[in-house]
Scaffold this active site. Structure first.
Site, mmCIF file in Angstrom:
data_model
loop_
_atom_site.group_PDB
_atom_site.id
_atom_site.type_symbol
_atom_site.label_atom_id
_atom_site.label_comp_id
_atom_site.label_asym_id
_atom_site.label_seq_id
_atom_site.Cartn_x
_atom_site.Cartn_y
_atom_site.Cartn_z
ATOM 1 N N MET A 116 19.938 48.104 49.196
ATOM 2 C CA MET A 116 21.042 49.065 49.208
ATOM 3 C C MET A 116 20.540 50.495 49.404
ATOM 4 O O MET A 116 19.347 50.772 49.293
ATOM 5 C CB MET A 116 21.840 48.961 47.911
ATOM 6 C CG MET A 116 22.518 47.607 47.712
ATOM 7 S SD MET A 116 23.439 47.488 46.166
ATOM 8 C CE MET A 116 24.777 48.658 46.461
ATOM 9 N N HIS A 117 21.471 51.391 49.682
ATOM 10 C CA HIS A 117 21.313 52.851 49.617
ATOM 11 C C HIS A 117 20.508 53.482 50.748
ATOM 12 O O HIS A 117 20.501 54.713 50.869
ATOM 13 C CB HIS A 117 20.659 53.285 48.295
ATOM 14 C CG HIS A 117 21.232 52.666 47.064
ATOM 15 N ND1 HIS A 117 22.568 52.756 46.740
ATOM 16 C CD2 HIS A 117 20.650 51.938 46.078
ATOM 17 C CE1 HIS A 117 22.783 52.121 45.596
ATOM 18 N NE2 HIS A 117 21.630 51.603 45.179
ATOM 19 N N ASP A 152 22.266 43.603 48.230
ATOM 20 C CA ASP A 152 21.445 42.487 47.748
ATOM 21 C C ASP A 152 21.866 41.964 46.386
ATOM 22 O O ASP A 152 21.877 40.743 46.161
ATOM 23 C CB ASP A 152 19.962 42.877 47.745
ATOM 24 C CG ASP A 152 19.670 44.196 47.038
ATOM 25 O OD1 ASP A 152 20.590 44.818 46.464
ATOM 26 O OD2 ASP A 152 18.499 44.614 47.070
#
Length: 491
Positions: free
Chosen positions: A79-80, A236
């Site tokens: 992520m991110h 995830d």
């Protein structure tokens, strides 16, 4: 057949499952993280695509008939990460990853520009999130920022290469700080606070919805049917939850991957940003979740193996197993990449305290396992302070292979742990389940069933007592060193 692709930090994993959800095959391809400066963490998106092609090629070579029967593909990913593209979809710079800590000052600036940030996004501004990274780029690489036409999350860059679509799912997008998490839509105010608009964002879908179809040339190269659906997928952790069946409200898991995550599913938006708890959309419609996150879980063990010259993590775990539980005052703070829950402190550093001439590698390894467990306990306390009840925990991720770590975790968390069969497949299996939902439209509760439990570990009161003094010392050390961590960055 359904295919799940998980873009992790250390590699890409692809799995094939049949209509009974049995695992037919899996393949992986490694990735490296680049750290050109302190606090930085980057990857080249082209490496993601190369690794994906490699993993798929292995599946095609070993199981051509199964690949030819694939009806839908799901995506999961770290992520991110900020993947910046120009108007021709060319990558402008290396992607800035989830464990990058350079944008601490930009977090404060973002909260100043958007006073409603915590209420809208359900989270504090942390350097790991995507939006502060764009403020950093605007300040330090203005030409790159000016040329940015689209910002994609890592797995969604794979989708672009696969389908030509700019699309994302809500669970992953909730980790950007640009999403109104309760409304499950982009927030114009949050986008404006970073000098962006909705035109810079991908289209949003629920994780179980199709976003497009595989390009004909990719389908031919991969050996899958033309027109194969691609599902929105998930970040995830949400994908991991779908994979192990943590979708009903109140169910929870503990993930021991590169990072460490306590994940609780819910049916409402329930933020607690003051304590660094993440409140995100789940991968399924009408579901949200809370997470406490530490940035270095299994990564701490990898670090310790490298630092001590141990052959590998498995060898280090065996040495920890052979060492008695009494390691004196040896304490490890696992803040190698800063920390999120509950400290939100990008300046925090890893620390080994209590070394003597008699300290062995096995004792140090045991301190590392305990330090990660203590950090996760801090996160559990933050979750419960917000009124979230956490009972039994499913354990997934690479760290789940260690029974010793399980005993330490169960005792530190004071929670029984269940180890599901097949959980080592991880988020890729959840991505494959989301692919099936996108193709069939089935009831998610029917498809996303909990995996059977192969083993359980209960808390050990004697072990908990043996660790209690070190746990108190662990918490005191962070408080004593917090200002020093910050000052050392300015030295």
């Amino acid at each position: 057949m359904h295919l799940g692709i998980d873009l992790g930090t250390s590699g890409v994993k692809a799995v094939l499952i049949d209509d009974s959800q049995a695992l037919i095959a899996q393949a992986t391809a490694p990735l490296e993280v680049h750290r050109p400066h302190p606090l930085w963490s980057e990857q080249d998106p082209e490496d993601w695509w190369t690794a994906t092609i490699s993993a798929i090629a292995d599946l095609k070579s070993a199981h051509p008939q199964a690949m030819a029967a694939v009806r839908a593909i799901g995506l999961s990913g770290q992520m991110h990460g900020a993947t910046l593209l120009d108007r021709n979809d060319r990558v402008l710079r290396p992607a800035i990853l989830w464990n990058d800590g350079r944008s601490g000052a930009e977090c404060a600036e973002l909260e100043r520009r958007a006073p409603s940030l915590r209420a809208v996004t359900g989270n504090r501004a942390m350097p790991g999130f995507t939006a502060p990274k764009l403020l950093w780029v605007a300040a330090h690489e203005p030409d790159v920022f000016a040329a940015t036409a689209k910002v994609l999350l890592p797995k969604d860059y794979l989708r672009l290469r696969m389908t030509g679509d700019h699309a994302s799912d809500l669970s992953d997008s909730a980790g950007t700080l640009w999403l109104d998490v309760g409304a499950r839509a982009w927030s114009p105010a949050m986008l404006e606070a970073t000098g962006l608009s909705e035109s810079h964002m991908p289209r949003l879908f629920e994780g179980s919805q199709p976003t497009g179809t595989l390009r004909p040339d990719i389908a031919a190269a991969w050996g899958v049917p033309p027109g194969t659906l691609v599902a929105a997928g998930a970040g995830d952790n949400a994908a991991g939850a779908v994979g192990v069946g943590v979708v009903a409200p109140g169910t929870a898991f503990l993930s021991l991957g590169t990072s460490g995550v306590l994940f609780v599913s819910g049916d409402r938006f329930a933020p607690n940003p003051e304590r660094g708890v993440h409140a995100f959309c789940h991968a399924l419609p009408g579901r949200w979740h809370q997470m406490s996150v530490i940035l270095s879980a299994a990564a701490s063990l990898t670090f310790a193996a490298r630092l001590t010259g141990c052959a590998d993590e498995a060898t280090l775990l065996r040495e920890a197993e052979d060492h008695p539980p009494d390691i004196g005052s040896l304490v490890f703070l696992p803040y190698l990449s800063g920390e999120r829950t509950p400290h939100n402190d990008p300046a925090a550093k890893g620390v080994v305290f209590g070394l003597t001439h008699d300290t062995s590698r096995g004792a140090l390894a045991r301190a590392v396992l305990e330090g990660v467990a203590f950090a996760l306990r801090d996160g559990l306390d933050a979750l419960e302070e917000a009124g979230t009840s956490v009972g039994r925990l499913l354990v997934i991720g690479g760290g789940a292979r260690s029974a010793l770590w399980g005993r330490i975790l169960a005792s530190a968390l004071d929670r029984p742990l269940d180890y599901p069969a097949g959980a080592e497949v991880g988020p890729a299996f959840g991505a494959a389940r989301l692919a099936r939902l996108a193709e069939t439209g089935e009831d998610p509760e029917t498809v996303c069933r909990p995996l059977p439990v192969r083993a359980g570990i209960d808390p050990d009161p004697a072990l908990a007592e043996a660790m209690s003094r070190r746990h108190r010392l662990f918490r005191r050390l962070y408080g004593d060193l917090k200002d020093t961590f910050r000052d050392s960055n300015d030295a």
